[in-house]
Structures are given as structure tokens and as C-alpha cells.
Design a protein around this motif. Structure first.
Motif, short mmCIF file in Angstrom:
data_model
loop_
_atom_site.label_atom_id
_atom_site.label_comp_id
_atom_site.label_asym_id
_atom_site.label_seq_id
_atom_site.Cartn_x
_atom_site.Cartn_y
_atom_site.Cartn_z
N VAL A 284 -29.90 32.46 44.80
CA VAL A 284 -29.78 32.86 43.20
C VAL A 284 -28.32 32.18 43.23
CG1 VAL A 284 -30.22 34.56 41.33
CG2 VAL A 284 -31.83 34.32 43.11
N PHE A 285 -28.45 32.37 42.13
CA PHE A 285 -26.75 31.45 41.70
C PHE A 285 -26.67 31.95 40.52
CE2 PHE A 285 -27.20 28.66 44.65
CZ PHE A 285 -26.51 27.94 45.92
N THR A 286 -25.67 33.19 39.68
CA THR A 286 -25.72 33.69 38.78
C THR A 286 -24.90 32.65 37.52
OG1 THR A 286 -24.07 35.24 39.45
CG2 THR A 286 -26.99 36.08 39.71
N SER A 287 -25.43 32.44 36.72
CA SER A 287 -24.19 31.96 35.84
C SER A 287 -23.52 33.25 34.81
CB SER A 287 -24.88 30.53 34.52
OG SER A 287 -26.44 31.51 33.82
N ALA A 288 -23.01 32.75 33.84
CA ALA A 288 -22.78 33.69 32.83
C ALA A 288 -21.64 34.91 33.50
CB ALA A 288 -24.00 34.08 31.90
N SER A 289 -21.34 35.04 34.33
CA SER A 289 -21.32 36.48 35.60
C SER A 289 -19.85 37.42 34.49
CB SER A 289 -20.50 35.73 36.59
OG SER A 289 -21.06 35.28 36.93
N ILE A 290 -19.08 36.35 33.28
CA ILE A 290 -17.71 36.99 32.60
C ILE A 290 -19.14 36.91 31.00
CG2 ILE A 290 -16.77 37.76 34.41
CD1 ILE A 290 -14.97 35.92 32.68
N THR A 327 -26.56 35.16 45.72
CA THR A 327 -25.45 33.52 46.98
C THR A 327 -24.41 33.86 46.52
OG1 THR A 327 -27.55 32.31 47.94
CG2 THR A 327 -25.81 31.88 48.19
N CYS A 328 -24.09 33.23 45.08
CA CYS A 328 -23.00 32.62 44.34
C CYS A 328 -23.25 32.95 42.58
CB CYS A 328 -23.06 31.53 44.66
SG CYS A 328 -21.17 30.73 43.70
N SER A 329 -21.80 33.99 42.57
CA SER A 329 -21.95 34.28 40.77
C SER A 329 -20.20 33.03 40.54
CB SER A 329 -21.33 35.43 40.51
OG SER A 329 -21.98 36.41 40.64
#
Length: 361
Positions: A284-290, A327-329
Motif C-alpha cells: 500500500v502506497f498512501t497519497s495525500a499524506s499531508i 509500505t510507503c507514504s
């Protein structure tokens, strides 16, 4: 393409991060913070700022670059390719991800977007007009073929490490859910063929709403069904295993639906997208992390007080990469200064499982 040997060597060369900063991705490792390239005007000045930010991030210990052919009218892909070539880093140490689905312009927005799409894509036979949704979105195999070729050219690469079908829920505006699943399976078959040919290493689905909304929502897609369609696609083209590897979706303090909404059928009942992906072995790669900078300005005190980091943006990043199965933000990084701040977030530990769960109690 990224390799096991090069990514592990990259990690060893950047050993001053917190313990869980690097995480497994396939047989290699990636930084749990990645560079996003969505935001910004389509200008040469912004290109130069992105270039410097990406080089700074690669030199500092971040080895995930995320882009899409439509971002900034293909400029983001092109600057990623230029920065990757200029950085003092082994190409095989970096995971490069891009996306196809939205019809891109070329360098700038044309005066007549509809006429551009007609002449560049419809009249040339690349896209069947009936396959376009809202005049801008298509996931037909022939279109994705064309887009992948253009992305490889923009990036200056022979192989992309991760290729996403971009926001397939857009198709639900004009097609039934069953039809969209069929479209995805056809797209996956073509991507399985491109994987076998060596043009991509893994593929996945990048979404905005599809996997984090309830089943009753108009944009909902079932992650278990998507996974099953990928398995069927691999089997139909003769691949021994699917190359479907990852999903991308928004996740942050204010948009935590991927963890809190149980909308996907698992072995023991409904699960959130994050838990289903974790148990299915998906990255899972997350978008909009901030949240496009909003979380650098405000954050609930009850959450912020539990997070480590010198700045609010760092604490927001550390929340995103604390979620189970992430996995990664990804975070938009439009300047070298922002790149340094984002890289430094990885020197702090994210929340442990119990502390993360406590945020939602």
C-alpha cells in the motif's frame, strides 16, 4: 528496473534512519516516505524546483518516486526522468511508479482541450470515442499500451517498476460496476503481457475513493474482486503468477477511511482496505499524506501529541506511515528544502500498532 541487490545496498548506504524506515517491497526494500509529483503549475520554474527536490530526496535516502503521465501535462514524468539521470544514485536502487488512465495534454493545457483529445487520440485510433468517460478517462488496453510507451519515453527508462491503472472508479460515471470489473480485467491482461515483455515489473490500481468508501457509495470498487480479476488476467495470458502488486489510496489524519471503513470481504468478514491488502500480500502506497499541505498548518492536538517529529509536516507523515500494511507514504515535494524536511521525518519512529489503534478509540 529496481533490483534486490541495489535497493538493499542503497539502504545500507543510508543507515541513519529510524528502525522501520525501510520496508520490504517484493524482494527489495523501499523508503517508507516517497516523493509525489502531482502539484504545481506546468512551468519551467516548477520543473527546476522539482528536479532539485527529487535529487535531494534521492541523495538523502528516499528511493520511491511517484508520478503519472497526466501530472502537470507530462512535465512531472519528464522531470522525474531528468532528476533520476542527474542524481548520484544507481537507477536500480530506485522504485519508479507512474499511472495511466487520464488523457494527458503535452506540456501545457491546449486552448481547446476537446479538439486536442479528438485530434491526438480519437482521430489517430488510439482511443475509441465510446471508451472515453467525461471526455478524459480511458482504461482500454490499447490506450494503456500507448500511455505506457509514452511514459517510458518521458522517464527515459526501459522498465517502470510499478504501473497503476489510474482512478478506475471514474468509469463508474458511465458504466456499471460489473462492466468496470470487466474493463479492469482486460486492462490487467494487457499489463500482464507488458510485464512478461519486461516493460513493467509490477502493476496495481491507484484510486481516490474506490477502496475507502462503503459498498453503497457510487465510487465503490471491491478490492477482493479486483484482486481476483488480476489473478484471472495472469492465468488467461499464461503467466504463472500475477504481477498485481500494489494499491495507492489517500490516507492521513483527516482521511483515515482506508483504515476505519470495513467494506471489503475477508476470510473472517468485512475488512478495511488496509487490512485486506495486508492479509492479501499487497503493498500500500498512501497519497495525500499531508493533505496537500493542510496538515502542515493544522492537526488535532489529541493525535499530534502522540507523534514524533520536529515539524507538523513530519508528524503528519509519521502518522500516515504508521498505519498497518503501509509500505510507503507519498508526499508532494516541490523544493529541496521540503525534500530535506520530508526525508528527516524518517529519523523518527512512527507509531506502534497499539498507539496507532488508540488514536481511533
Amino acid at each position: 528496473m529496481a533490483t534486490r541487490e541495489a535497493t538493499w545496498a542503497y539502504r545500507d548506504d543510508h543507515d541513519d534512519f529510524a528502525r522501520t524506515f525501510y520496508r520490504r517491497f517484493g524482494d527489495g526494500v523501499v523508503s517508507s516516505i516517497g516523493v509525489g509529483t502531482y502539484l504545481g503549475d506546468p512551468t519551467d520554474e516548477r520543473d527546476d524546483a522539482y528536479h532539485d527536490a527529487i535529487v535531494t530526496a534521492l541523495d538523502g535516502g528516499v528511493n520511491v518516486l511517484d508520478t503519472a503521465i497526466n501530472y502537470r501535462h507530462q512535465r512531472s514524468e519528464r522531470v522525474v526522468g531528468r532528476a533520476l539521470a542527474d542524481a548520484d544514485v544507481d537507477r536500480e536502487a530506485v522504485v519508479v511508479a507512474t499511472k495511466g488512465g487520464f488523457v494527458p495534454f503535452d506540456g501545457e493545457r491546449p486552448e481547446n482541450p476537446g479538439a486536442y483529445v479528438q485530434s491526438e487520440y480519437v482521430d489517430t485510433g488510439i482511443v475509441d470515442a465510446d471508451a472515453l468517460v467525461s471526455g478524459q478517462h480511458c482504461i482500454a488496453p490499447e490506450f494503456l499500451d500507448d500511455q505506457l510507451d509514452r511514459s517510458l519515453d518521458n522517464l527515459g527508462l526501459d522498465t517502470v517498476d510499478l504501473y497503476y491503472v489510474h482512478n478506475p472508479e471514474t468509469q463508474l460515471a458511465e458504466h456499471s460496476r460489473a462492466e468496470v470489473y470487466d474493463q479492469l480485467e482486460a486492462a490487467f491482461e494487457r499489463l500482464e503481457e507488458r510485464a512478461a515483455a519486461g516493460d513493467l515489473k509490477h502493476y496495481g490500481v491507484a484510486t481516490w475513493e474506490a477502496f475507502r468508501v462503503p459498498e453503497s457509495h457510487d465510487s465503490y470498487l471491491s478490492l477482493p474482486e479486483v484482486v481476483e480479476r488480476a489473478r484471472s488476467a495472469a492465468k488467461s495470458v499464461g503467466n504463472t503468477a500475477t504481477h498485481f502488486r500494489a494499491i495507492q489510496l489517500p490516507f492521513n489524519v483527516f482521511m483515515a477511511d482506508a483504515f476505519s471503513v470495513a467494506a471489503h470481504d475477508g476470510a473472517d468478514g468485512p475488512q478495511s482496505a488496509l487490512w485486506f491488502a495486508h492479509e492479501a500480500g499487497l503493498d500500500v502506497f498512501t497519497s495525500a499524506s499531508i493533505m496537500q499541505g493542510r496538515l502542515a498548518e493544522e492537526m488535532p492536538e489529541s493525535v499530534e501529541g502522540k507523534l514524533d517529529g520536529e515539524t507538523r509536516a513530519q508528524r503528519a507523515l509519521n502518522f500516515a506511515r504508521s498505519a498497518p500494511g503501509v509500505t510507503c507514504s507519498l508526499v508532494g515535494t516541490g523544493s529541496a528544502e521540503h525534500a530535506e524536511e520530508n526525508v528527516d521525518a524518517g529519523r523518527y519512529e512512527p507509531l506502534g500498532a497499539e498507539a496507532f489503534d488508540a488514536v481511533f478509540e
